[in-house]
Design a protein around this motif. Structure first.
Motif, PDB file in Angstrom:
ATOM      1  N   SER A 141       0.812  -1.214   0.000  1.00  0.00           N
ATOM      2  CA  SER A 141       0.000   0.000   0.000  1.00  0.00           C
ATOM      3  C   SER A 141       0.849   1.270   0.000  1.00  0.00           C
ATOM      4  CB  SER A 141      -0.934   0.011   1.214  1.00  0.00           C
ATOM      5  OG  SER A 141      -0.191   0.092   2.422  1.00  0.00           O
ATOM      6  N   LEU A 142       2.171   1.127   0.020  1.00  0.00           N
ATOM      7  CA  LEU A 142       3.043   2.289  -0.007  1.00  0.00           C
ATOM      8  C   LEU A 142       3.102   2.890  -1.409  1.00  0.00           C
ATOM      9  CD1 LEU A 142       6.119   0.927   2.012  1.00  0.00           C
ATOM     10  CD2 LEU A 142       4.160   2.210   2.899  1.00  0.00           C
ATOM     11  N   SER A 143       3.470   4.154  -1.480  1.00  0.00           N
ATOM     12  CA  SER A 143       3.713   4.772  -2.776  1.00  0.00           C
ATOM     13  C   SER A 143       4.988   4.193  -3.381  1.00  0.00           C
ATOM     14  CB  SER A 143       3.865   6.289  -2.628  1.00  0.00           C
ATOM     15  OG  SER A 143       5.085   6.588  -1.967  1.00  0.00           O
ATOM     16  N   GLY A 144       5.212   4.473  -4.673  1.00  0.00           N
ATOM     17  CA  GLY A 144       6.417   3.974  -5.329  1.00  0.00           C
ATOM     18  C   GLY A 144       7.683   4.462  -4.655  1.00  0.00           C
ATOM     19  N   GLY A 145       7.694   5.734  -4.287  1.00  0.00           N
ATOM     20  CA  GLY A 145       8.863   6.280  -3.616  1.00  0.00           C
ATOM     21  C   GLY A 145       9.103   5.645  -2.260  1.00  0.00           C
ATOM     22  N   GLU A 146       8.029   5.421  -1.521  1.00  0.00           N
ATOM     23  CA  GLU A 146       8.154   4.776  -0.210  1.00  0.00           C
ATOM     24  C   GLU A 146       8.623   3.333  -0.354  1.00  0.00           C
ATOM     25  OE1 GLU A 146       4.596   7.487   1.788  1.00  0.00           O
ATOM     26  OE2 GLU A 146       4.178   5.479   1.029  1.00  0.00           O
ATOM     27  N   GLN A 147       8.148   2.642  -1.379  1.00  0.00           N
ATOM     28  CA  GLN A 147       8.611   1.279  -1.612  1.00  0.00           C
ATOM     29  C   GLN A 147      10.101   1.251  -1.945  1.00  0.00           C
ATOM     30  OE1 GLN A 147       6.180  -0.792  -4.460  1.00  0.00           O
ATOM     31  NE2 GLN A 147       4.314  -0.593  -3.249  1.00  0.00           N
ATOM     32  N   GLN A 148      10.577   2.247  -2.697  1.00  0.00           N
ATOM     33  CA  GLN A 148      12.009   2.293  -3.001  1.00  0.00           C
ATOM     34  C   GLN A 148      12.821   2.576  -1.745  1.00  0.00           C
ATOM     35  OE1 GLN A 148      13.611   1.652  -6.197  1.00  0.00           O
ATOM     36  NE2 GLN A 148      15.076   1.357  -4.542  1.00  0.00           N
ATOM     37  N   MET A 149      12.320   3.441  -0.900  1.00  0.00           N
ATOM     38  CA  MET A 149      12.991   3.688   0.374  1.00  0.00           C
ATOM     39  C   MET A 149      13.057   2.410   1.193  1.00  0.00           C
ATOM     40  SD  MET A 149      11.230   7.325   1.378  1.00  0.00           S
ATOM     41  CE  MET A 149      11.290   8.712   0.253  1.00  0.00           C
ATOM     42  N   LEU A 150      11.983   1.645   1.172  1.00  0.00           N
ATOM     43  CA  LEU A 150      11.956   0.381   1.904  1.00  0.00           C
ATOM     44  C   LEU A 150      12.961  -0.608   1.321  1.00  0.00           C
ATOM     45  CD1 LEU A 150      10.838  -1.549   3.998  1.00  0.00           C
ATOM     46  CD2 LEU A 150       8.913  -2.040   2.454  1.00  0.00           C
ATOM     47  N   ALA A 151      13.072  -0.648   0.003  1.00  0.00           N
ATOM     48  CA  ALA A 151      14.035  -1.554  -0.630  1.00  0.00           C
ATOM     49  C   ALA A 151      15.461  -1.210  -0.215  1.00  0.00           C
ATOM     50  CB  ALA A 151      13.895  -1.494  -2.146  1.00  0.00           C
ATOM     51  N   VAL A 152      15.774   0.088  -0.155  1.00  0.00           N
ATOM     52  CA  VAL A 152      17.107   0.505   0.285  1.00  0.00           C
ATOM     53  C   VAL A 152      17.283   0.213   1.772  1.00  0.00           C
ATOM     54  CG1 VAL A 152      18.640   2.480   0.611  1.00  0.00           C
ATOM     55  CG2 VAL A 152      17.307   2.257  -1.505  1.00  0.00           C
ATOM     56  N   PRO A 168      17.271   2.765  -8.979  1.00  0.00           N
ATOM     57  CA  PRO A 168      16.447   3.217  -7.854  1.00  0.00           C
ATOM     58  C   PRO A 168      15.458   4.324  -8.194  1.00  0.00           C
ATOM     59  CG  PRO A 168      18.677   4.057  -7.659  1.00  0.00           C
ATOM     60  CD  PRO A 168      18.697   3.059  -8.773  1.00  0.00           C
ATOM     61  N   SER A 169      15.714   5.095  -9.264  1.00  0.00           N
ATOM     62  CA  SER A 169      14.807   6.207  -9.570  1.00  0.00           C
ATOM     63  C   SER A 169      13.666   5.806 -10.498  1.00  0.00           C
ATOM     64  CB  SER A 169      15.583   7.366 -10.205  1.00  0.00           C
ATOM     65  OG  SER A 169      15.876   7.107 -11.573  1.00  0.00           O
ATOM     66  N   MET A 170      13.653   4.561 -10.948  1.00  0.00           N
ATOM     67  CA  MET A 170      12.652   4.142 -11.936  1.00  0.00           C
ATOM     68  C   MET A 170      11.231   4.317 -11.416  1.00  0.00           C
ATOM     69  SD  MET A 170      12.189   0.432 -13.813  1.00  0.00           S
ATOM     70  CE  MET A 170      13.756   0.587 -14.673  1.00  0.00           C
ATOM     71  N   GLY A 171      10.425   5.033 -12.177  1.00  0.00           N
ATOM     72  CA  GLY A 171       9.012   5.193 -11.852  1.00  0.00           C
ATOM     73  C   GLY A 171       8.707   6.211 -10.775  1.00  0.00           C
ATOM     74  N   LEU A 172       9.710   6.945 -10.313  1.00  0.00           N
ATOM     75  CA  LEU A 172       9.473   7.909  -9.246  1.00  0.00           C
ATOM     76  C   LEU A 172       9.231   9.307  -9.802  1.00  0.00           C
ATOM     77  CD1 LEU A 172      12.140   6.948  -6.540  1.00  0.00           C
ATOM     78  CD2 LEU A 172       9.871   5.964  -6.963  1.00  0.00           C
ATOM     79  N   ALA A 173       8.383  10.044  -9.119  1.00  0.00           N
ATOM     80  CA  ALA A 173       8.188  11.448  -9.463  1.00  0.00           C
ATOM     81  C   ALA A 173       9.478  12.210  -9.202  1.00  0.00           C
ATOM     82  CB  ALA A 173       7.052  12.032  -8.622  1.00  0.00           C
ATOM     83  N   PRO A 174       9.723  13.305  -9.932  1.00  0.00           N
ATOM     84  CA  PRO A 174      10.990  14.034  -9.779  1.00  0.00           C
ATOM     85  C   PRO A 174      11.328  14.406  -8.348  1.00  0.00           C
ATOM     86  CG  PRO A 174       9.842  14.801 -11.720  1.00  0.00           C
ATOM     87  CD  PRO A 174       8.916  13.832 -11.043  1.00  0.00           C
ATOM     88  N   VAL A 175      10.356  14.884  -7.587  1.00  0.00           N
ATOM     89  CA  VAL A 175      10.658  15.311  -6.218  1.00  0.00           C
ATOM     90  C   VAL A 175      11.130  14.134  -5.373  1.00  0.00           C
ATOM     91  CG1 VAL A 175       8.262  15.024  -5.416  1.00  0.00           C
ATOM     92  CG2 VAL A 175       9.809  16.631  -4.241  1.00  0.00           C
ATOM     93  N   LEU A 176      10.579  12.939  -5.601  1.00  0.00           N
ATOM     94  CA  LEU A 176      10.990  11.761  -4.845  1.00  0.00           C
ATOM     95  C   LEU A 176      12.348  11.245  -5.307  1.00  0.00           C
ATOM     96  CD1 LEU A 176       7.597   9.846  -4.525  1.00  0.00           C
ATOM     97  CD2 LEU A 176       8.789  11.210  -2.800  1.00  0.00           C
ATOM     98  N   LYS A 177      12.640  11.386  -6.603  1.00  0.00           N
ATOM     99  CA  LYS A 177      13.968  11.005  -7.099  1.00  0.00           C
ATOM    100  C   LYS A 177      15.047  11.802  -6.385  1.00  0.00           C
ATOM    101  CE  LYS A 177      12.566   9.841 -11.847  1.00  0.00           C
ATOM    102  NZ  LYS A 177      12.758  10.161 -13.282  1.00  0.00           N
TER     103      LYS A 177
END
Length: 241
Positions: A141-152, A168-177
């Protein structure tokens, strides 16, 4: 020199994915591999992490030297447990039916009993405050950016000192990248060595100390980030100008 890739060739069946690439990563560096899809970037990371590919059987020649020793015969579990090297894979590969906390806890399965895990959980939650807010939330249920943070964060909970990052930046909005890459810079400043595979060449080169350009399994350019950013051929092929 922490990591040295020496004349590495990789084949999947009749397909040659890497054609004798050679590069190195020094301790404390951020080094990036850039290139188009199919260039061999993920194959390189999987080979270093010793992970078996999901495709056809892999045949490797050349060598991978880590801390002065060949790791070609090292198992993936020993790469994580003994070499303290972890991969955050492309597509995140988190366990969506588990909570943020459970995903992080799974990464500690091979840690020594004396490890101060509570301190490390606190570090991950300080690095990524959103994960702390959602620690009991199912990760699907996390956003894409939150899921990437979790992966790291999951990779960090293995106790790694060298971090391999795949797109790591794939599919993330610019601000989250940009937020994620600021955190990666912080990790590096605190001592983490990072090998970064990233299709966003401009973003990767502004983060990394040095880089290599892969094209259909061959390294075609190498240098400091400033050198690659100023290279006319690199600019034309990967930087939009």
């Amino acid at each position: 020199m922490l990591l040295s890739i020496e004349n590495l060739c990789v084949k999947y069946g009749n397909i040659q994915a890497l054609h004798g690439i050679t590069f190195h990563v020094n301790e404390g560096e951020i080094v990036t591999l850039i290139g188009a899809n199919g260039a061999g970037k993920t194959t390189t990371l999987y080979s270093i992490a010793r992970l078996p590919p999901p495709e056809a059987p892999r045949v490797i020649s050349g060598d991978i030297i880590f801390q002065g020793q060949s790791i070609l015969q090292t198992t993936p579990s020993d790469v994580v447990k003994n070499l303290h090297l972890a991969l955050s894979p492309e597509g995140r590969r988190i366990f969506g039916n588990l909570t943020v906390w459970e995903n992080l806890k799974l990464a500690t399965y091979a840690r020594a009993k004396e490890a101060d895990l509570e301190k490390e959980y606190d570090y991950v939650f300080t690095l990524f405050p959103r994960l702390k807010e959602r620690r009991n939330q199912r990760s699907e249920s996390l956003s894409g950016g939150e899921q990437q943070m979790l992966a790291v964060g999951r990779a960090l909970m293995t106790g790694c000192k060298t971090l391999l990052l795949d797109e790591p930046s794939m599919g993330l909005a610019p601000v989250l990248k940009y937020e994620l890459f600021r955190k990666l810079k912080q990790l590096n400043e605190e001592g983490m060595t990072i090998l970064l595979v990233e299709q966003n060449a401009n973003l990767a080169l502004h983060l990394a100390h040095r880089g290599y350009v892969l094209d259909t399994g061959t390294i075609v350019a190498a240098g400091t980030s400033a050198e690659l950013l100023g290279n006319p051929e690199v600019k034309k092929a990967y930087l939009g100008g």
